[in-house]
Design a protein around this motif. Structure first.
Motif, PDB file in Angstrom:
ATOM      1  N   ASP A 424      42.717 114.459  66.632  1.00  0.00           N
ATOM      2  CA  ASP A 424      41.260 114.383  66.639  1.00  0.00           C
ATOM      3  C   ASP A 424      40.770 113.141  65.912  1.00  0.00           C
ATOM      4  OD1 ASP A 424      41.230 116.691  68.034  1.00  0.00           O
ATOM      5  OD2 ASP A 424      40.651 117.982  66.352  1.00  0.00           O
ATOM      6  N   GLU A 425      41.497 112.711  64.880  1.00  0.00           N
ATOM      7  CA  GLU A 425      41.040 111.571  64.091  1.00  0.00           C
ATOM      8  C   GLU A 425      41.134 110.262  64.867  1.00  0.00           C
ATOM      9  OE1 GLU A 425      43.250 111.545  60.509  1.00  0.00           O
ATOM     10  OE2 GLU A 425      42.369 113.397  59.715  1.00  0.00           O
ATOM     11  N   ARG A 426      41.953 110.221  65.907  1.00  0.00           N
ATOM     12  CA  ARG A 426      42.015 109.007  66.722  1.00  0.00           C
ATOM     13  C   ARG A 426      41.491 109.246  68.137  1.00  0.00           C
ATOM     14  NH1 ARG A 426      47.860 109.966  66.192  1.00  0.00           N
ATOM     15  NH2 ARG A 426      48.673 110.930  68.094  1.00  0.00           N
ATOM     16  N   SER A 427      40.642 110.275  68.294  1.00  0.00           N
ATOM     17  CA  SER A 427      40.080 110.630  69.592  1.00  0.00           C
ATOM     18  C   SER A 427      38.563 110.654  69.515  1.00  0.00           C
ATOM     19  CB  SER A 427      40.595 112.009  70.056  1.00  0.00           C
ATOM     20  OG  SER A 427      41.997 112.029  70.121  1.00  0.00           O
ATOM     21  N   VAL A 428      37.924 110.504  70.699  1.00  0.00           N
ATOM     22  CA  VAL A 428      36.475 110.626  70.832  1.00  0.00           C
ATOM     23  C   VAL A 428      36.168 111.570  71.985  1.00  0.00           C
ATOM     24  CG1 VAL A 428      35.943 108.358  69.874  1.00  0.00           C
ATOM     25  CG2 VAL A 428      36.359 108.588  72.317  1.00  0.00           C
ATOM     26  N   PHE A 429      34.944 112.100  71.981  1.00  0.00           N
ATOM     27  CA  PHE A 429      34.497 113.037  73.010  1.00  0.00           C
ATOM     28  C   PHE A 429      33.389 112.381  73.831  1.00  0.00           C
ATOM     29  CE2 PHE A 429      31.501 116.471  74.248  1.00  0.00           C
ATOM     30  CZ  PHE A 429      32.331 117.129  75.138  1.00  0.00           C
ATOM     31  N   LEU A 430      33.545 112.377  75.161  1.00  0.00           N
ATOM     32  CA  LEU A 430      32.583 111.777  76.071  1.00  0.00           C
ATOM     33  C   LEU A 430      31.880 112.883  76.843  1.00  0.00           C
ATOM     34  CD1 LEU A 430      34.425 109.284  75.471  1.00  0.00           C
ATOM     35  CD2 LEU A 430      33.949 108.535  77.794  1.00  0.00           C
ATOM     36  N   SER A 431      30.550 112.815  76.920  1.00  0.00           N
ATOM     37  CA  SER A 431      29.777 113.779  77.688  1.00  0.00           C
ATOM     38  C   SER A 431      28.729 113.045  78.513  1.00  0.00           C
ATOM     39  CB  SER A 431      29.108 114.796  76.756  1.00  0.00           C
ATOM     40  OG  SER A 431      28.267 114.146  75.823  1.00  0.00           O
ATOM     41  N   TYR A 470      38.024 113.967  76.871  1.00  0.00           N
ATOM     42  CA  TYR A 470      38.532 113.568  75.566  1.00  0.00           C
ATOM     43  C   TYR A 470      39.382 112.308  75.758  1.00  0.00           C
ATOM     44  CZ  TYR A 470      37.230 118.328  74.287  1.00  0.00           C
ATOM     45  OH  TYR A 470      36.547 119.489  74.078  1.00  0.00           O
ATOM     46  N   VAL A 471      39.172 111.311  74.910  1.00  0.00           N
ATOM     47  CA  VAL A 471      39.914 110.057  74.998  1.00  0.00           C
ATOM     48  C   VAL A 471      40.653 109.850  73.685  1.00  0.00           C
ATOM     49  CG1 VAL A 471      39.779 107.579  75.344  1.00  0.00           C
ATOM     50  CG2 VAL A 471      38.209 109.084  76.570  1.00  0.00           C
ATOM     51  N   GLU A 472      41.970 109.712  73.766  1.00  0.00           N
ATOM     52  CA  GLU A 472      42.807 109.504  72.583  1.00  0.00           C
ATOM     53  C   GLU A 472      43.329 108.075  72.597  1.00  0.00           C
ATOM     54  OE1 GLU A 472      46.885 111.237  70.454  1.00  0.00           O
ATOM     55  OE2 GLU A 472      46.099 112.149  72.297  1.00  0.00           O
ATOM     56  N   PHE A 473      43.204 107.371  71.441  1.00  0.00           N
ATOM     57  CA  PHE A 473      43.647 105.994  71.306  1.00  0.00           C
ATOM     58  C   PHE A 473      44.999 105.942  70.590  1.00  0.00           C
ATOM     59  CE2 PHE A 473      38.998 105.887  71.411  1.00  0.00           C
ATOM     60  CZ  PHE A 473      38.787 104.979  72.441  1.00  0.00           C
ATOM     61  N   THR A 474      45.640 104.802  70.703  1.00  0.00           N
ATOM     62  CA  THR A 474      46.935 104.632  70.040  1.00  0.00           C
ATOM     63  C   THR A 474      46.780 104.308  68.560  1.00  0.00           C
ATOM     64  OG1 THR A 474      46.926 102.308  70.717  1.00  0.00           O
ATOM     65  CG2 THR A 474      48.046 103.886  72.171  1.00  0.00           C
ATOM     66  N   GLU A 475      45.636 103.764  68.174  1.00  0.00           N
ATOM     67  CA  GLU A 475      45.391 103.380  66.792  1.00  0.00           C
ATOM     68  C   GLU A 475      44.376 104.327  66.160  1.00  0.00           C
ATOM     69  OE1 GLU A 475      47.119 101.117  65.372  1.00  0.00           O
ATOM     70  OE2 GLU A 475      48.129 100.377  67.175  1.00  0.00           O
ATOM     71  N   TRP A 476      44.401 104.409  64.814  1.00  0.00           N
ATOM     72  CA  TRP A 476      43.507 105.308  64.071  1.00  0.00           C
ATOM     73  C   TRP A 476      42.170 104.645  63.738  1.00  0.00           C
ATOM     74  CZ3 TRP A 476      45.338 110.224  62.420  1.00  0.00           C
ATOM     75  CH2 TRP A 476      46.686 110.450  62.680  1.00  0.00           C
ATOM     76  N   ASP A 477      42.193 103.302  63.575  1.00  0.00           N
ATOM     77  CA  ASP A 477      41.014 102.630  63.041  1.00  0.00           C
ATOM     78  C   ASP A 477      40.076 102.086  64.107  1.00  0.00           C
ATOM     79  OD1 ASP A 477      42.890 100.885  63.924  1.00  0.00           O
ATOM     80  OD2 ASP A 477      42.737  99.464  62.260  1.00  0.00           O
ATOM     81  N   VAL A 478      40.279 102.452  65.362  1.00  0.00           N
ATOM     82  CA  VAL A 478      39.420 101.940  66.435  1.00  0.00           C
ATOM     83  C   VAL A 478      38.377 102.965  66.866  1.00  0.00           C
ATOM     84  CG1 VAL A 478      41.222 100.426  67.269  1.00  0.00           C
ATOM     85  CG2 VAL A 478      41.017 102.701  68.235  1.00  0.00           C
ATOM     86  N   VAL A 479      38.398 104.148  66.248  1.00  0.00           N
ATOM     87  CA  VAL A 479      37.449 105.191  66.658  1.00  0.00           C
ATOM     88  C   VAL A 479      36.016 104.756  66.383  1.00  0.00           C
ATOM     89  CG1 VAL A 479      36.713 107.560  66.217  1.00  0.00           C
ATOM     90  CG2 VAL A 479      39.131 107.028  66.369  1.00  0.00           C
ATOM     91  N   GLN A 480      35.793 104.069  65.249  1.00  0.00           N
ATOM     92  CA  GLN A 480      34.435 103.634  64.912  1.00  0.00           C
ATOM     93  C   GLN A 480      33.921 102.632  65.938  1.00  0.00           C
ATOM     94  OE1 GLN A 480      32.754 105.092  62.490  1.00  0.00           O
ATOM     95  NE2 GLN A 480      30.940 103.956  63.086  1.00  0.00           N
TER      96      GLN A 480
END
Length: 664
Positions: A424-431, A470-480
């Motif tokens: 969850d910490e490296r993911s975002v939710f799209l609606s 739900y979109v999960e990234f490979t890096e942790w610091d790109v969520v912002q």
């Protein structure tokens, strides 16, 4: 001031006047003109003048007169003595600009006396005492006073303890005899940990930051890895045995100050114990063997990792199957409840329903007997049977049904995805996605942000998109960076990008303030064609803008109103006076200070006010609503009640009684 200067000129002769007096007067008069708006704003302000003082202080900061700034801070503190933020700004200015201990320390003492609940003020006070070489006894006394102040959370107590531990660690000169001071530091570590555990349980120092700090001191400065390993074993047994992040911290300490033998033992223990993220342990172990080990050691590590990961995958599959079974059992339970409700409904229908069914069958039989024969005769008298669909046309299944049936083989996503906080910490939710958007379009949307690891587009049982993913990234610091793309468009539709959070821990709260905001304007009557840039161009000339928000529908079209927030209240006041009633693209707009009306909680209706299922006295009864009494009884009761009500409402006079007796 002008009158005083005129009296001065009238008092003395021109020859005896000091030429510097006029120069000083002009300078003071110019300064007075600059500060008059701020003084008037303070005079008109409500008791809470913190924001007005802050604007005034920012102005004086630009002028650069330390004496005036300090005096203005003192005035602000008098009116806002319980504002910890104002105290923090004051002492920060003194530490950066003045750097005088005789001024800073008394201000800190006043600050913690007025706001004892602010841990930041106590931390700054302790650091100031250390900076200006106050005695250790004085620092200890202030620390004990702060601990007795009674903070509201364990995090504040922990931050205070860490500040005092930093002070004690810096008091040790490792090149000289330091046994006594080191023993004091160790006792303080034990005391801090015990204080948090006794007061708040394991949540007092959930990540064991104080114990980790202690282990680093023992390993780095004391060269005592046995003591450091003992402390880390205590940390792992405090509920962190299954957390991969703790094992990685332990391994980093062992690699820095220990030896390779203990590192390998540690990785082996971590693989057997970790359950939340074993892949990270495996990767760290293989990287260590790649850097330090031989080929045989790397192969041994790889073999152990494969065997352990096989067991973990089997456990995960079993958990998925168990969750699916529980969901199926819950569905069966709901189905059984519905069936029982239907049976009860059928019993309520009684004999009337059976009678209706019998009458329906009777009419169907009668129609079959009177129906025309399904044949004709030719000229010779032979019967020619009619085709079944001759008159009505041939029935063709609709294209929609054919498409639905063709999708019947779509594989349903029944697998239960376990909640993983690390993902969850490296993911975002799209609606608010368009139903035509697919995974490739979403991946292209985030291509400039970072590399996408996985896209989980939620679909229904027919394989159609539900409009969110739900979109999960490979890096942790790109969520912002990904969150900054909120309300950007995909396929011409604005998309809402938010953090991926567990629903059970999510708290609902309104995003914007519901109270009066004197630096924010509410604009209505805007043309629907106006964009956010148009609003910025119309209002930027009155002051520095902080935020401009054009309110839109979900499809991105404007609702005709917006919010404009300035850096200060003075600019907002000027903008209201200048723009209220202004014509923008043929529309006269209305501008006012933002002051939303308070939302009233709706009163809950009691069960007495709600009509029951069988009593249709409050509103008309629909065809599907039941009454459990025969209609004859209901009619009789209602008639009796109406007559009794009429009699009770109408009182009889003496003439009424006389007429009643005479009529008999």
């Amino acid at each position: 001031m002008e009158k005083t200067y005129e009296e001065f000129e009238d008092w003395g002769s021109v020859e005896k006047r000091d030429p510097n007096v006029k120069f000083v007067y002009n300078k003071a008069h110019a300064k007075l003109k600059k500060i008059t708006p701020f003084e008037e704003a303070l005079f008109r302000a409500e008791p809470s003048t913190e924001s007005v003082y802050r604007n005034y202080i920012n102005f004086e900061m630009q002028e650069g007169e330390p004496t005036r700034i300090q005096c203005l801070y003192e005035r602000a503190i008098v009116d806002n003595c319980l504002s910890s933020l104002m105290w923090e700004e004051y002492v920060n200015y003194l530490e950066v600009q003045l750097k005088i201990s005789d001024v800073i320390l008394p201000v800190y003492e006043r600050a913690v006396r007025n706001c004892p609940w602010s841990v930041k003020l106590w931390q700054g006070y302790l650091r100031a005492l250390e900076r200006y070489n106050e005695s250790s006894d004085k620092v200890k006394e202030v620390t004990e006073t702060a601990l007795a102040a009674g903070f509201s959370s364990a995090d504040e107590f922990r931050e205070l303890w860490l500040t005092y531990l930093d002070f004690l660690r810096r008091q040790i000169n490792w090149n000289q005899d330091h046994d006594e001071v080191l023993e004091l530091l160790r006792r303080t570590f034990e005391k801090a940990h015990k204080h948090l555990i006794d007061g708040f349980g394991l949540d007092g120092d959930f990540n064991c930051l104080i114990l980790q700090y202690w282990a680093r001191i023992e390993a780095k400065y004391c060269k005592n890895m046995e003591k450091a390993r003992e402390i880390w074993n205590d940390i792992l047994h405090l509920g962190h045995m299954q957390k991969a992040q703790m094992w990685l911290e332990y391994s980093n300490l062992e690699k820095a100050f220990g030896n390779a033998k203990h590192v390998r033992k540690l990785f082996a223990r971590a693989m057997q114990s970790t359950s939340d993220w074993p892949e990270s342990i495996a990767e760290a172990w293989l990287n260590f063997e790649r850097d330090e080990g031989t080929l045989e050691q790397w192969e041994v590590a790889l073999s152990k990792i494969k065997s352990r990961m096989k067991i973990i995958q089997e456990k995960r599959l079993q958990a998925v199957e168990q969750n699916a079974t529980e969901e199926e059992a819950e569905k069966l339970k709901k189905t059984e409840t519905v069936r029982q409700n239907v049976d009860g409904y059928a019993k309520c229908l009684g004999s009337r329903s059976l009678k209706r069914v019998a009458m329906k069958r009777k009419f169907e039989d009668l129609n079959e007997q009177t129906a025309k024969p399904n044949f004709t005769t030719d000229r010779d008298g032979f019967k020619i049977p009619r085709m079944p669909n001759q008159d009505r046309g041939v029935h063709k299944p609709s294209q929609r049904k054919l498409e639905t049936s063709s999708k019947g083989s779509f594989e349903k996503q029944k697998a239960f995805i376990e909640q993983d906080s690390f993902r969850d910490e490296r993911s975002v939710f799209l609606s608010n996605l368009s139903f035509d958007v697919d995974e490739s379009m979403i991946k292209e949307f985030f291509s400039e942000v970072a590399q996408v690891k996985e896209i989980r587009l939620v679909r229904d049982y027919k394989g159609r998109s539900k409009g969110f993913c739900y979109v999960e990234f490979t890096e942790w610091d790109v969520v912002q960076k990904a969150l900054e793309k909120d309300r950007a468009t995909i396929a011409g539709r604005p998309v809402f990008v938010s953090k991926c959070e567990d629903k059970s821990k999510r708290t609902k709260k309104f995003k914007y303030s519901l109270s009066e905001e004197k630096s924010k304007l509410f604009i209505k009557g805007l043309p629907f064609s106006a964009t956010q840039n148009d609003v910025v161009e119309a209002f930027k000339s009155f002051g520095e803008l902080k935020e401009v928000r054009l309110v839109t529908y979900r499809n991105g079209h404007s609702k005709g109103y917006a919010f404009v927030e300035y850096k200060d209240e003075v600019s907002a006041t000027i903008a209201v006076e200048k723009t209220n009633g202004m014509v923008l693209d043929g529309h006269a707009i209305s501008v006012a200070i933002s002051n939303p009306s308070q939302r009233k909680m709706q009163e809950k209706a009691t069960n007495i006010d709600k009509p029951s299922l069988g009593g249709a006295q409050i509103r008309g009864r629909s065809r599907t609503q039941l009454t459990l009494l025969p209609r004859v009884i209901v009619k009789t009761q209602s008639t009796a009640n109406d007559s009794a009500k009429e009699k009770s409402e109408k009182a009889m006079s003496n003439d009424d009684f006389r007429n009643m007796l005479l009529s008999e």
